[in-house]
Enzyme design. Structure first.
Site, mmCIF file in Angstrom:
data_model
loop_
_atom_site.group_PDB
_atom_site.id
_atom_site.type_symbol
_atom_site.label_atom_id
_atom_site.label_comp_id
_atom_site.label_asym_id
_atom_site.label_seq_id
_atom_site.Cartn_x
_atom_site.Cartn_y
_atom_site.Cartn_z
ATOM 1 N N HIS A 161 0.829 -1.217 0.000
ATOM 2 C CA HIS A 161 0.000 0.000 0.000
ATOM 3 C C HIS A 161 0.861 1.265 0.000
ATOM 4 O O HIS A 161 0.329 2.366 -0.206
ATOM 5 C CB HIS A 161 -0.927 0.029 1.222
ATOM 6 C CG HIS A 161 -1.948 -1.065 1.208
ATOM 7 N ND1 HIS A 161 -2.856 -1.237 0.198
ATOM 8 C CD2 HIS A 161 -2.163 -2.067 2.086
ATOM 9 C CE1 HIS A 161 -3.616 -2.284 0.454
ATOM 10 N NE2 HIS A 161 -3.215 -2.823 1.576
ATOM 11 N N ASP A 197 -2.499 -10.642 -2.574
ATOM 12 C CA ASP A 197 -3.074 -10.225 -1.294
ATOM 13 C C ASP A 197 -4.559 -9.880 -1.501
ATOM 14 O O ASP A 197 -4.978 -9.490 -2.595
ATOM 15 C CB ASP A 197 -2.306 -8.983 -0.785
ATOM 16 C CG ASP A 197 -2.711 -8.590 0.625
ATOM 17 O OD1 ASP A 197 -2.014 -9.001 1.562
ATOM 18 O OD2 ASP A 197 -3.747 -7.897 0.768
ATOM 19 N N HIS A 199 -6.133 -7.378 -0.538
ATOM 20 C CA HIS A 199 -6.306 -5.934 -0.765
ATOM 21 C C HIS A 199 -5.510 -5.476 -1.982
ATOM 22 O O HIS A 199 -4.386 -5.947 -2.200
ATOM 23 C CB HIS A 199 -5.842 -5.151 0.467
ATOM 24 C CG HIS A 199 -6.540 -5.551 1.731
ATOM 25 N ND1 HIS A 199 -6.030 -6.519 2.595
ATOM 26 C CD2 HIS A 199 -7.724 -5.156 2.255
ATOM 27 C CE1 HIS A 199 -6.856 -6.662 3.620
ATOM 28 N NE2 HIS A 199 -7.882 -5.864 3.449
ATOM 29 N N ASP A 286 -4.400 -13.133 3.208
ATOM 30 C CA ASP A 286 -5.653 -12.688 3.836
ATOM 31 C C ASP A 286 -6.857 -12.986 2.936
ATOM 32 O O ASP A 286 -7.964 -12.521 3.200
ATOM 33 C CB ASP A 286 -5.604 -11.202 4.222
ATOM 34 C CG ASP A 286 -4.889 -10.330 3.206
ATOM 35 O OD1 ASP A 286 -4.731 -9.124 3.506
ATOM 36 O OD2 ASP A 286 -4.493 -10.823 2.132
HETATM 37 N N1 FKS Z 1 -12.685 -1.547 7.309
HETATM 38 C C1 FKS Z 1 -11.474 -1.535 6.523
HETATM 39 C C2 FKS Z 1 -10.262 -1.635 7.406
HETATM 40 C C3 FKS Z 1 -9.007 -1.755 6.559
HETATM 41 N N2 FKS Z 1 -7.861 -1.804 7.415
HETATM 42 C C4 FKS Z 1 -6.588 -1.734 6.728
HETATM 43 C C5 FKS Z 1 -6.328 -2.974 5.934
HETATM 44 C C6 FKS Z 1 -4.846 -3.008 5.544
HETATM 45 C C7 FKS Z 1 -4.498 -4.271 4.795
HETATM 46 C C8 FKS Z 1 -2.989 -4.425 4.685
HETATM 47 C C9 FKS Z 1 -2.573 -5.559 3.716
HETATM 48 O O1 FKS Z 1 -3.085 -6.818 4.147
HETATM 49 O O2 FKS Z 1 -3.051 -5.324 2.417
HETATM 50 C C10 FKS Z 1 -1.046 -5.628 3.683
HETATM 51 F F1 FKS Z 1 -0.667 -6.598 2.831
HETATM 52 F F2 FKS Z 1 -0.531 -4.478 3.277
HETATM 53 F F3 FKS Z 1 -0.569 -5.899 4.892
HETATM 54 ZN ZN ZN Z 2 -4.145 -7.452 2.594
#
Ligand code: FKS
Ligand code: ZN
Length: 345
Positions: A161, A197, A199, A286
């Site tokens: 990110h 991932d 996200h 995840d």
């Molecule tokens: N309600 C939404 C809450 C979102 N919270 C942030 C999620 C971050 C994910 C991080 C990730 O898993 O993408 C990484 F790989 F970068 F660690």
């Molecule tokens: Zn993630």
């Protein structure tokens, strides 16, 4: 398969993640890396080594110098102001505020300038942890430069990110981007990045969006309904020179292996056609059915299939650890990908 790991990750453990209006310890916690390391050792997938130190230079090939400088000195300034809790932003340059105007001199003004959300807390040990996480990635990349087919960079904190001059989503330095640039600086003509991932890797996309020497493909939760919300749509295909070298596969909540692997197959076809000199995998797990913050439905055997499909590309492949928050399963799932890749599963 060689694993690179540093205990320095332990220096970063945020206590302040804003979840539905309440602060709680971060999901991105040290036990994540410990669990993956334990599984790597238990499955005897290969040697585990400490990172070498490649210095700041490779990081500065990707990240803005002022951003790096800010990150390096932020905690000391925060502590000098009398704070001891996690450092979190509260004001951001939204639309029609001057995002490229004068950078504030106030610490809070700079913090909001260099963050895109409140999900990258800076703590006393964060600088050392993120610096070492990048060295872990670079050491794994160096192993491939020296002739190995693959390596696993057990990075923590994650990185996909983080953009050129911003942190967010538990990320500070974009480890996948840093090693991609290292491949190119060492003579590679083309590098593909496959981000699995849950996200969208908004930072990685942003860093290479106008370039044709990097193909970026990401399979992720649809940003209409999922973090990071504001990037990751299928119509984002690159710009200028980079048009056609960015491929997003946004998928709905509830996606399981069938839907997910159809996207993987298409992404792999595009990567094969691109014929890169190296492949970087942003390995987040995840996507797992029991992940506490995510909404896909992959199960542990699926990660073996994922590794097998990636191996079928027949490319030098560098695995970079990203997310995954079902700590009890993160070791099995991440190492399943590696074992599937090596055909050992
Ligand atoms: N309600 C939404 C809450 C979102 N919270 C942030 C999620 C971050 C994910 C991080 C990730 O898993 O993408 C990484 F790989 F970068 F660690
Ligand atoms: Zn993630």
């Amino acid at each position: 398969m060689l694993t690179v790991y540093s205990d320095d990750h332990r220096l970063h453990f945020g206590q302040s993640e804003l979840v539905d209006g309440k602060l709680q310890p971060c999901f991105e916690m040290p036990s994540r890396a410990d669990t993956v390391l334990a599984r790597v050792r238990q499955q005897e997938i290969g040697e585990v080594i400490e990172p070498k130190d490649f210095g700041l230079e490779p990081i500065l090939q990707v990240h803005d110098a002022a951003y790096v400088e800010f990150l390096k000195g932020a905690w000391d300034r925060w502590a000098a102001d009398g704070h001891s809790c996690d450092m979190l932003p509260s004001t951001f340059p939204a639309r029609r505020l001057r995002r490229d105007g004068p950078i504030p001199t106030a610490l809070h003004g700079q913090l909001g300038h260099y963050c895109f959300d409140t999900e990258a807390p800076i703590t006393a040990g964060t600088w050392q942890a993120v610096y070492s996480s990048a060295q872990v990635a670079l050491t794994a990349q160096d192993h491939i430069r020296q002739g190995a087919n693959t390596a696993f960079a057990l990075c923590r904190p994650p990185g996909h990110h983080a953009g050129s001059d911003f942190m967010g989503g538990y990320c500070f330095f974009n480890n996948a981007a840093i090693v991609t640039q290292a491949f190119l600086d060492q003579g590679a003509k083309r590098v593909a990045i496959l981000d699995v991932d849950y996200h969208h890797g908004n930072g990685t996309q942003e860093l290479f969006y106008e370039r044709s020497d990097v193909l970026f493909a990401s399979i992720h939760g649809d940003p209409l309904v999922e973090y990071p919300y504001y990037l990751g749509h299928a119509d984002e295909r690159g710009e200028g020179e980079g048009t056609g070298f960015n491929h997003n596969y946004p998928l709905p909540h509830g996606t399981g292996w069938d839907g997910w692997s159809a996207a993987l197959d298409d992404a792999c076809r595009k990567i094969a056609a691109y014929a890169p000199d190296a492949l970087v995998i942003s390995l987040g797990v995840d996507t797992y059915k029991d992940d506490p913050i995510s909404k896909f439905k992959l199960d542990s055997p699926d990660y073996i299939r994922m590794g097998q499909r990636i191996a079928a590309l027949g490319l030098p492949t560098l695995f970079i650890m990203e997310g995954g928050y079902a700590v009890e399963a993160i070791g099995v799932n991440a190492v399943n990908v590696l074992q599937g890749y090596e055909g050992a599963a």
